[in-house]
Each structure stands twice: as structure tokens, then as C-alpha cells.
Design an enzyme around this catalytic site. Structure first.
Site, short mmCIF file in Angstrom:
data_model
loop_
_atom_site.label_atom_id
_atom_site.label_comp_id
_atom_site.label_asym_id
_atom_site.label_seq_id
_atom_site.Cartn_x
_atom_site.Cartn_y
_atom_site.Cartn_z
N ASP A 194 -71.32 -33.12 41.38
CA ASP A 194 -72.59 -33.85 41.30
C ASP A 194 -72.51 -35.02 40.34
OD1 ASP A 194 -75.44 -34.09 41.98
OD2 ASP A 194 -75.78 -33.58 39.89
N ARG A 210 -79.55 -44.30 41.24
CA ARG A 210 -78.75 -43.06 41.20
C ARG A 210 -79.26 -42.09 42.26
NH1 ARG A 210 -76.11 -40.32 36.07
NH2 ARG A 210 -75.84 -38.19 36.80
N ASP A 211 -80.55 -41.89 42.31
CA ASP A 211 -81.17 -41.10 43.37
C ASP A 211 -81.59 -41.98 44.54
OD1 ASP A 211 -80.93 -38.72 41.85
OD2 ASP A 211 -82.68 -39.31 40.70
N HIS A 262 -78.46 -37.35 46.23
CA HIS A 262 -78.27 -36.02 46.81
C HIS A 262 -78.48 -36.09 48.32
CE1 HIS A 262 -79.60 -34.28 42.64
NE2 HIS A 262 -78.39 -34.80 42.62
N ASP A 274 -72.61 -27.62 41.40
CA ASP A 274 -73.61 -28.68 41.45
C ASP A 274 -73.17 -29.76 42.45
OD1 ASP A 274 -75.89 -30.35 40.25
OD2 ASP A 274 -75.74 -28.64 38.90
N SER A 283 -80.91 -30.68 41.09
CA SER A 283 -80.37 -29.62 40.23
C SER A 283 -81.45 -28.76 39.62
CB SER A 283 -79.51 -30.24 39.12
OG SER A 283 -78.46 -31.00 39.67
N ARG A 333 -90.03 -34.66 36.14
CA ARG A 333 -88.90 -33.81 35.74
C ARG A 333 -88.66 -33.99 34.24
NH1 ARG A 333 -82.98 -33.29 38.66
NH2 ARG A 333 -81.75 -33.04 36.78
N ALA A 334 -88.33 -32.89 33.58
CA ALA A 334 -88.35 -32.87 32.12
C ALA A 334 -87.09 -33.41 31.45
CB ALA A 334 -88.58 -31.43 31.65
N ASP A 335 -85.91 -33.07 31.97
CA ASP A 335 -84.70 -33.19 31.15
C ASP A 335 -84.40 -34.61 30.68
OD1 ASP A 335 -84.17 -33.73 33.84
OD2 ASP A 335 -82.11 -32.98 33.77
N ARG A 336 -84.63 -35.61 31.51
CA ARG A 336 -84.30 -36.98 31.11
C ARG A 336 -85.46 -37.71 30.44
NH1 ARG A 336 -79.36 -38.77 32.36
NH2 ARG A 336 -78.16 -37.63 33.93
N ARG A 361 -82.12 -46.55 33.92
CA ARG A 361 -82.25 -45.16 33.47
C ARG A 361 -81.08 -44.74 32.58
NH1 ARG A 361 -81.78 -41.32 38.64
NH2 ARG A 361 -81.09 -39.81 37.09
N ASP A 411 -76.49 -25.80 44.36
CA ASP A 411 -77.91 -26.08 44.18
C ASP A 411 -78.44 -27.13 45.15
OD1 ASP A 411 -76.41 -28.08 43.01
OD2 ASP A 411 -77.51 -28.12 41.12
N HIS A 412 -77.56 -27.98 45.65
CA HIS A 412 -77.93 -29.03 46.61
C HIS A 412 -76.65 -29.73 47.04
CE1 HIS A 412 -77.07 -32.01 43.49
NE2 HIS A 412 -77.80 -31.29 42.66
N HIS A 466 -72.48 -38.93 41.63
CA HIS A 466 -73.52 -39.91 41.31
C HIS A 466 -72.95 -41.28 40.91
CE1 HIS A 466 -77.18 -37.73 41.83
NE2 HIS A 466 -76.89 -36.79 40.95
N LYS A 505 -75.05 -29.76 32.13
CA LYS A 505 -75.81 -28.85 32.99
C LYS A 505 -76.26 -27.59 32.25
CE LYS A 505 -75.48 -31.37 36.72
NZ LYS A 505 -76.65 -31.92 37.44
N HIS A 531 -86.90 -37.48 39.87
CA HIS A 531 -87.47 -37.49 38.51
C HIS A 531 -88.91 -38.03 38.50
CE1 HIS A 531 -83.76 -36.59 36.21
NE2 HIS A 531 -83.17 -37.13 37.27
#
Length: 526
Positions: A415, A171-172, A474, A34, A83, A276-279, A203, A456-457, A419, A348, A141
Site C-alpha cells: 500500500d 494520492r487517493d 486504492h 495492506d 486502511s 479520518r483521524a490519523d492524518r 497533504r 484490508d483493500h 501510493h 500502520k 480522508h
């Protein structure tokens, strides 16, 4: 009664599994790092500064580089990868056009105003409608343009008063870029004559994904009870700049209450606009399913609508329901009755399961999963090795047994530590990742697996911004794709080689047919 029938059936089944394992041309191990991009610029490059003899050695052997951003992974042109997108493309074996592309088109063409879920939210009887999500131009996100577009659509549909709950990024995007987005949204609301900023919070609290419910509680109590610093809209930018001076950047802002009339109350309508779902899962679970903490006030009878599907278990309507990704690598191996193994640490785990499997929660027949716990630290620069050693140990154990013709894992440190923006810690993270990759490579050589490693990036290869400050986002750099073992060679590298070509290459190595839906290509020589 046939004595020993159960033992006979088990013996037969084990022999059948062994037969299937022997049918593949090569057993394959895939490691996904990652945040490991490639850059010739050594300034602020934590990967170049790391002690990485394993990856350095592999780069001199069977090696190509792959595109992992923009149109090559189904994102808008020029947008950095992430990711989720990376694992989707790697596992699907095709360019998976991302939700952001579909969503951007809906806003660009103004079809969002006819979106059934938007219309339903606008027309629902309620005192207030709330927009909640990450407000920046990071595009990982969520996106500030989506907040603006939704607010415009809600006004045209005659929705109730609208309040924005601004989750700050850092962060991004640059760690102190949030004030620009805050000023932008305040000006936008004023010009639109509709909507206002109600709260601001980092966040780190509102978008936790690692079951740290104490963080979600801080966000919830800010959103519902107004617990936080009370700041007038006209003083917001100055207040946040003061936070920066105190060392508190966008990601870590505790709740700021800008408009108490905009706090979430009983019967209100909530629209979460991150794509984006995860957060988004924990904050949505808290408002719509159950609370996992004690608090003095709980809102009731609220309605929740989400930009995309955050979980198959959530009953909330989506503006953009999920698209089907049939015949991913995991599904195809299951159809071939082959055992497979997916491993990652907590941070992850979703990426080697949900995302790698095409955005599906389903665990396929023959798919074994292993989650290694991530360390419980406030930020990962405090423990930059994370639990890479634990992942490597589980992978080596599984490879040594030889029961799974395909094994894969994710290494999170480059990753997750990248960050944080802490350069020395990220160098340590990359060094540890390389060491652990070496353990897996050695076991693959002993056990006869073809070893593949990609990413992945990009991220850790750029830790300094052009302005000289920390770079925590990223990158758009290409990523490695290295091979060890087997009798195959890569084709000569071309610019269009991308991470969607990883799964077709794996199938070719295993001697398996590539499904029609998998439109990437094997990049092995004939």
C-alpha cells in the site's frame, strides 16, 4: 510471614495462563496485507509481476475472496476501501458504517445546519472562520462536497468571513487532478458569494502522521505567516499546472498563498473537515495542544472544531462524535482472559491498534503491542521493502513462544509503496511482503498455529490508470482470505462474503462463542 508467597502466586498465575491457552481449539495467526487486491488484469499489476510463491501457493489451497469496499464495509456504494475502514471491519467482525455515510446523510438532508458544533463555531465571536482539510473526491480522508456544504451552512448561519485552506490530494486521486478541484472551489465560492480560497498545500506537508514535524512546520508557516508562493486566485490553476510540468504533483505542493487576508490569526475559529483521524492529529496538535518545532510566529486564543474525533486526548468539539463498537475481536478475547499480540511498523501501527480495536485508543488486558520503526525516507519507493523483515521477525519470535493464542500483524509495503505510483518499487514491495509472509507461515506450521492471511483493500494490483499514467489510489477489487493448518474448510465462496467475516471465523477456529454485537459470520464449514 509466608516464605516464597510471591513466587507461589507467580507460578499459579503462569499455570492459569497456560490453562487458558490450552482451552482454545486452535491458536490463530492473522496477517493483514495492506493494499493487496486481486485482479486478473496483469497490465500494471505489481502483485502479478512480483515473485510471490507463498501467496500463489496459498491461493491454490483453502482460499476464498472477500469484499472490501462500498456497502460491504459501511461505505457509500462503489467507493473504494481504505486502511482505516478495512481494519475496523476486520477487527469488529461486523459492517461498521463509516463516518462518511453519516456525514453524507447530514449534508444531503441539510441537517448539518442544525449540527450543534457547526452552530457553535458559526456563532463564536471571531474575525475569521477557517475551513481546513483535504479537497478532492477521493473520499478516503475528506471530500470536496463537505467543504462546500460547510461553507453553505456557515453562510446561512451568519458566520464571520470564511477562508478555505485547500490541502491537495494526488494520492487517493490522480496525481495531477488537483487543478480541477481548485477551479471547482473557486467557482463555487464565487457563485455562493461567500468564502474564498486562502491557501493551497500538499497533504505531504499538512497531513503528515509519522512525526516528521519539519513537514508540519512548512504547512503551519504557510497557514499563519504566509510563507510560500504568492499567487492570485485567477492565476492559481495556471501556476499549479506549471508545478506539474516541473514534476511536483498535488501531494507535494509547497504552500501557495492565494489570499493573505485569509491567513490564520489570533482569536480565529478553525474547523477541520477531514473525517479520518490519523492524518489530522499532528496538524491539530500543533494548533491546539503544543508545537513540536520552533517558529517565529504563533497564533493564540484560537478555537478548534473537528469533523470527527481525531484523538481521545484532544479537547476539541466534534461535528460527529464517535460511535461505540462494543465486543470487537480484541475486546472479546480480553473478556475471555486470553493473551493477544498486535504488530506493525510505524506507518500502520494505528491500524492494528486503534482501528482494529474499533476506533478506541484503549489497550485491552492481555493485549500486547509491538511497533517496528518504519524507515525514515522521503517516500517509500526509496526503500520499498520498508521494515517488513522487522515485522516478520517479531511475529516469528512471538509465535515460537506460543504464549498468545491470537497473534496478528500488518504488512505495509504494497500500500505505502503503491501510493507512490512507482511500479518497479511496488513490485519489489510485493515480493518482499510475500517473502516475509512465508517466514511467518513456516513458523506457524512449526508452532501449531492456524495461519490466516487477508487484506484490508486493493491497491498494488492496479498501478496504471485507464489514461496510461500512474494510478496511486486504492481499488474496489476483492481481497484474498487464505487458510493453512487446522481441520476446517471454507464454505463455498459467495459474493456477500466480506472482511467483516474474518473475526467470526477466527473465533470459530479458536472454539469461542461469537458475541451478539458481532454480526459477521464464520465462513467455515460445519
Amino acid at each position: 510471614v509466608i516464605d516464597g508467597w510471591g513466587s507461589f502466586k507467580l507460578s499459579y498465575y503462569n499455570e492459569y495462563k497456560s490453562y487458558l491457552r490450552d482451552m482454545v481449539s486452535n491458536k490463530v495467526c492473522l496477517v493483514v496485507i495492506d493494499g493487496w487486491g486481486l485482479s486478473s488484469d496483469t497490465n500494471g499489476n505489481a502483485i502479478a509481476a512480483a515473485d510471490s510463491p507463498v501467496m500463489d501457493g496459498l491461493s491454490q489451497g483453502k482460499a476464498v475472496t472477500l469484499a472490501a469496499h462500498g456497502l460491504a464495509v459501511g461505505l457509500p456504494e462503489g467507493l473504494m476501501g481504505n486502511s482505516e475502514v478495512g481494519h475496523l471491519n476486520i477487527g469488529a467482525g461486523r459492517v461498521v458504517y463509516q463516518d462518511i455515510v453519516r456525514i453524507n446523510l447530514a449534508f444531503k438532508n441539510n441537517t448539518i445546519v442544525r449540527n450543534e458544533a457547526v452552530v457553535a463555531a458559526a456563532k463564536r465571536p471571531a474575525n475569521k472562520i477557517h475551513l481546513l482539510g483535504l479537497v478532492s473526491d477521493g473520499g478516503v480522508h475528506g471530500h470536496i462536497d463537505h467543504a462546500k456544504g460547510l461553507m453553505t451552512a456557515l453562510k446561512s448561519l451568519g458566520a464571520p468571513p470564511c477562508y478555505l485552506h485547500f490541502f491537495s490530494d494526488g494520492r487517493d486521486t490522480r496525481p495531477t487532478s488537483g487543478v480541477g478541484f481548485m477551479a471547482d472551489m473557486l467557482e463555487f465560492c464565487s457563485g455562493l458569494g461567500y468564502g474564498s480560497v486562502a491557501t493551497v498545500m500538499g497533504r505531504y506537508y499538512a497531513m503528515d502522521r509519522d512525526k516528521r514535524w519539519e513537514r508540519i512546520k512548512i504547512a503551519y508557516e504557510g497557514l499563519v505567516q504566509g510563507l510560500g508562493d504568492k499567487v492570485k486566485a485567477e492565476d492559481l490553476v495556471k501556476f499549479v499546472e506549471g508545478q506539474y510540468e516541473a514534476g511536483i504533483t498535488d501531494e507535494f505542493l509547497k504552500p501557495i498563498i492565494v489570499n493573505e487576508e485569509g491567513l490564520i490569526g489570533d482569536g480565529d475559529t478553525l474547523v477541520f473537515f477531514d473525517f479520518r483521524a490519523d492524518r489530522m492529529r499532528q496538524i491539530n496538535e500543533t494548533f491546539g495542544i503544543r508545537r513540536n518545532f520552533e517558529t517565529s510566529k504563533e497564533v493564540k486564543d484560537i478555537s478548534i472544531t473537528t469533523m470527527t474525533s481525531y484523538s481521545a486526548d484532544f479537547p476539541f468539539p466534534n461535528l460527529f462524535p464517535p460511535q461505540s463498537n462494543e465486543d470487537t475481536l480484541a475486546e472479546w478475547l480480553s473478556k475471555e482472559n486470553l493473551q493477544q499480540y498486535h504488530c506493525a511498523e510505524t506507518e500502520k501501527y494505528a491500524h492494528v491498534t486503534f482501528f482494529f480495536n474499533g476506533g478506541l485508543e484503549k489497550q485491552w488486558a492481555g493485549e500486547d503491542r509491538e511497533m517496528v520503526p518504519s524507515p525514515k525516507v522521503p517516500t517509500y519507493d526509496k526503500q520499498p521493502t520498508m521494515n517488513a523483515q522487522g515485522v516478520a521477525e517479531k511475529m516469528c519470535e512471538t509465535i515460537a513462544k506460543g504464549e498468545h493464542p491470537f497473534v496478528m500483524c500488518n504488512f505495509a509495503p504494497p500500500d505505502m509503496v503503491g501510493h507512490t505510483g512507482v511500479y518497479d518499487a511496488t513490485v519489489t514491495a510485493c515480493t518482499e511482503t510475500d517473502r516475509c509472509i512465508g517466514l511467518i507461515l513456516e513458523q506457524c506450521r512449526k508452532s501449531g498455529y492456524v495461519f490466516l492471511v487477508t487484506a484490508d483493500h486493493g491497491n498494488a494490483e492496479k498501478m496504471l490508470s485507464e489514461a496510461g499514467g500512474p494510478h496511486t489510489a486504492h481499488t474496489c477489487n476483492r481481497v484474498p482470505f487464505y487458510m493453512d493448518g487446522g481441520n476446517f474448510e471454507f464454505l463455498p465462496e459467495t459474493p456477500d462474503m466480506a472482511i467483516c467475516d474474518v473475526a467470526p471465523t477466527i473465533l470459530r477456529l479458536m472454539g469461542l462463542k461469537q458475541p451478539t454485537a458481532m454480526t459477521g459470520r464464520s465462513i467455515l464449514k460445519e
